[in-house]
Design a protein around this motif. Structure first.
Motif, mmCIF file in Angstrom:
data_model
loop_
_atom_site.group_PDB
_atom_site.id
_atom_site.type_symbol
_atom_site.label_atom_id
_atom_site.label_comp_id
_atom_site.label_asym_id
_atom_site.label_seq_id
_atom_site.Cartn_x
_atom_site.Cartn_y
_atom_site.Cartn_z
ATOM 1 N N ALA A 145 0.852 -1.196 0.000
ATOM 2 C CA ALA A 145 0.000 0.000 0.000
ATOM 3 C C ALA A 145 0.883 1.240 0.000
ATOM 4 N N GLU A 146 0.644 2.161 -0.949
ATOM 5 C CA GLU A 146 1.299 3.475 -0.928
ATOM 6 C C GLU A 146 0.332 4.458 -0.288
ATOM 7 N N ALA A 147 0.793 5.304 0.621
ATOM 8 C CA ALA A 147 -0.117 6.253 1.260
ATOM 9 C C ALA A 147 0.669 7.418 1.851
ATOM 10 N N SER A 148 -0.069 8.404 2.346
ATOM 11 C CA SER A 148 0.538 9.529 3.050
ATOM 12 C C SER A 148 0.951 9.076 4.450
ATOM 13 N N ALA A 149 1.795 9.884 5.108
ATOM 14 C CA ALA A 149 2.287 9.506 6.428
ATOM 15 C C ALA A 149 1.162 9.371 7.470
ATOM 16 N N PRO A 150 0.228 10.325 7.570
ATOM 17 C CA PRO A 150 -0.842 10.155 8.568
ATOM 18 C C PRO A 150 -1.693 8.910 8.302
ATOM 19 N N ASP A 151 -1.955 8.611 7.025
ATOM 20 C CA ASP A 151 -2.736 7.419 6.693
ATOM 21 C C ASP A 151 -1.996 6.145 7.088
ATOM 22 N N LEU A 152 -0.663 6.142 6.889
ATOM 23 C CA LEU A 152 0.121 4.953 7.260
ATOM 24 C C LEU A 152 0.088 4.747 8.773
ATOM 25 N N ASP A 153 0.217 5.841 9.548
ATOM 26 C CA ASP A 153 0.106 5.747 11.007
ATOM 27 C C ASP A 153 -1.221 5.089 11.396
ATOM 28 N N ASP A 154 -2.322 5.570 10.795
ATOM 29 C CA ASP A 154 -3.650 5.016 11.110
ATOM 30 C C ASP A 154 -3.740 3.542 10.730
ATOM 31 N N MET A 155 -3.239 3.216 9.542
ATOM 32 C CA MET A 155 -3.328 1.834 9.055
ATOM 33 C C MET A 155 -2.564 0.879 9.973
ATOM 34 N N LEU A 156 -1.419 1.336 10.510
ATOM 35 C CA LEU A 156 -0.645 0.512 11.445
ATOM 36 C C LEU A 156 -1.419 0.297 12.741
ATOM 37 N N LEU A 157 -1.976 1.385 13.277
ATOM 38 C CA LEU A 157 -2.675 1.300 14.571
ATOM 39 C C LEU A 157 -3.935 0.461 14.458
ATOM 40 N N GLN A 158 -4.560 0.443 13.257
ATOM 41 C CA GLN A 158 -5.769 -0.358 13.044
ATOM 42 C C GLN A 158 -5.447 -1.787 12.621
ATOM 43 N N GLY A 159 -4.140 -2.120 12.470
ATOM 44 C CA GLY A 159 -3.764 -3.476 12.077
ATOM 45 C C GLY A 159 -4.010 -3.785 10.621
ATOM 46 N N ARG A 160 -4.232 -2.753 9.792
ATOM 47 C CA ARG A 160 -4.481 -3.022 8.357
ATOM 48 C C ARG A 160 -3.176 -3.263 7.606
ATOM 49 N N ILE A 161 -2.053 -2.799 8.142
ATOM 50 C CA ILE A 161 -0.738 -3.157 7.598
ATOM 51 C C ILE A 161 0.137 -3.605 8.771
ATOM 52 N N ASP A 162 1.166 -4.427 8.459
ATOM 53 C CA ASP A 162 2.043 -4.948 9.502
ATOM 54 C C ASP A 162 3.184 -3.994 9.805
ATOM 55 N N VAL A 163 3.598 -3.242 8.784
ATOM 56 C CA VAL A 163 4.790 -2.412 8.916
ATOM 57 C C VAL A 163 4.672 -1.260 7.917
ATOM 58 N N ALA A 164 5.348 -0.133 8.211
ATOM 59 C CA ALA A 164 5.308 0.998 7.278
ATOM 60 C C ALA A 164 6.705 1.569 7.104
ATOM 61 N N LEU A 165 7.031 1.911 5.848
ATOM 62 C CA LEU A 165 8.281 2.597 5.517
ATOM 63 C C LEU A 165 8.011 4.085 5.585
ATOM 64 N N LEU A 166 8.662 4.770 6.549
ATOM 65 C CA LEU A 166 8.345 6.170 6.844
ATOM 66 C C LEU A 166 9.609 6.952 7.166
ATOM 67 N N TYR A 167 9.502 8.289 7.044
ATOM 68 C CA TYR A 167 10.532 9.151 7.612
ATOM 69 C C TYR A 167 10.332 9.238 9.116
ATOM 70 N N SER A 168 11.434 9.333 9.853
ATOM 71 C CA SER A 168 11.345 9.333 11.323
ATOM 72 C C SER A 168 10.474 10.468 11.849
ATOM 73 N N VAL A 169 10.496 11.622 11.179
ATOM 74 C CA VAL A 169 9.728 12.774 11.666
ATOM 75 C C VAL A 169 8.228 12.512 11.655
ATOM 76 N N ASP A 170 7.778 11.472 10.898
ATOM 77 C CA ASP A 170 6.348 11.219 10.715
ATOM 78 C C ASP A 170 5.802 10.104 11.588
ATOM 79 N N VAL A 171 6.654 9.536 12.454
ATOM 80 C CA VAL A 171 6.221 8.371 13.212
ATOM 81 C C VAL A 171 5.542 8.819 14.504
ATOM 82 N N SER A 172 4.292 8.428 14.707
ATOM 83 C CA SER A 172 3.558 8.840 15.907
ATOM 84 C C SER A 172 4.114 8.098 17.117
ATOM 85 N N ARG A 173 3.829 8.610 18.325
ATOM 86 C CA ARG A 173 4.451 8.088 19.550
ATOM 87 C C ARG A 173 3.911 6.723 19.942
ATOM 88 N N GLN A 174 2.820 6.296 19.315
ATOM 89 C CA GLN A 174 2.279 4.966 19.627
ATOM 90 C C GLN A 174 2.972 3.869 18.823
#
Lengths: 244, 244
Positions: free
Chosen positions: B74-103
């Motif tokens: 899945a290709e997506a924006s950083a906020p969408d990837l954060d949500d998808m991870l927290l909802q369990g819709r993806i297992d892992v996300a490739l992100l810039y460190s500045v975009d990773v939420s504290r959860q």
């Protein structure tokens, strides 16, 4: 003869009409001067996927040939460009013919022939051309960008070939990189100069042997507007440089 | 001794509790087997601008080395990837460190050093490096993509240099093409392999002489989740191939 006398109200109406006409003439004069000169501002809209192929050359050409004319550049989707033209927010838009609404005039510039992109080393990448039917069993990297996706699906439907969809992406360069990694083949319309992908793999452009309709792009402008000198200058620039 | 007798209600509660525990153990066993095996499905999210540089190599590697593991991409924006991870819709996300939420837990992979892109033939394109301060008077082609824009603005602020904004675009390749046409210089982070632009102009990658902070990308996963075998395999692949 019998004179016709204006009432007082009629006289006031006539004076107002004369003033309106006079202002309209001044406006028309100004518009004609604006239209025939290559100074002032020229607002050009461009469909996003065409932008890298067209805008830098346009900007370079106008900066050299018509330095008195400032360009305002907008990248947008096809429906947004239609709206911007009709609202007068841009003077002209670079669009595919399929996207031009009936309230606009379209001057065609160039026809893109669809081609197949293969990874270097693919067994079919030896010649200059390939039959789409010979690729039907391999995974297709489908570019999900308008109008490329619809055009690609129409091509396969016309040929009676059912492609095997391997990966769907909205990212043109990602499609190239997936092909470069030999994860599938792609059917594309625009032809980037590099034979390397962003991630360093080699790709090969193959002509398609089956007869297929081209995809036409050109300039759209509001219907009724006489083409201005700057519009003609843009059209001439594009028709002498666009391709292949 | 004094026995303690369960009431009828207590006996029912205990039976239910035992059943729940037994099911939880079975679930944990299945999860452990899933986590330690390289079969089944592995859902990877990727920040859009990183996709061409990372996804094709990942897909190629897993297809060769772990053919029993199917990838869902899945290709997506950083906020969408954060949500998808927290909802369990993806297992892992490739992100810039500045975009990773504290959860989320973040494992860094690679630091991108910012660089200057110049058109071939630019007077400063002769050496291997350039001072940003020496370009301040020239038009900057500003890439308006998160987090590139913010990083670029921070770089100039850190140096006390005010850039002259020439053109703003969200299109990475358009930025390269504008630079190739000598319409400005750009500050970029990702390094495509080709030295030609899509429209056939030559560009030159110049290191920046001033000291600047790098931009780190890596893998994000939900906090509390033990890294699975497939997660470790992905991290190892990226750490051995990412760069420059």
């Amino acid at each position: 003869g019998r004179g016709v006398a204006l009432t007082a109200a009629g006289a006031r109406l006539l004076a107002t009409a004369r003033a309106v006409l006079s202002q309209a003439e001044a406006l028309a004069d100004a518009a004609t001067e604006e239209a025939s000169s290559l100074t002032g501002r020229f607002a050009i809209g461009c469909f996003s996927t065409l932008a890298p192929f067209l805008l830098p050359g346009i900007m370079d050409h106008f900066q050299r040939s018509h330095p008195g004319l400032g360009l305002d550049i907008a990248e947008a989707s096809a429906p947004d460009l239609d709206d911007m033209l009709l609202q007068g927010r841009i003077d002209v838009a670079l669009l595919y013919s399929v996207d031009v609404s009936r309230q606009l005039v379209f001057d065609p510039v160039h026809a893109y022939r669809p081609y197949v992109l293969l990874g270097a080393g693919h067994p079919l990448a030896k010649g200059r051309s390939v039959r789409l039917a010979d690729l039907a069993a391999e995974p297709l990297v489908l570019l999900d960008v308008h109008p490329a996706r619809r055009n690609t699906e129409q091509i396969f439907a016309t040929l009676g070939v059912t492609p095997r969809i391997g990966h769907v992406t909205t990212n043109f360069e990602l499609a190239r990189c997936l092909v470069g990694r030999r994860l599938g083949y792609s059917v594309l319309f625009q032809r980037p100069a590099p034979t390397l992908t962003y991630d360093g793999q080699s790709v090969v452009t193959m002509e398609i042997e089956e007869r297929l309709p081209p995809t036409v792009f050109g300039l759209a402008r509001p219907a009724g507007a006489f083409p201005s000198a700057r519009h003609v200058a843009l059209l001439n620039h594009l028709r002498t440089t666009a391709g292949p």
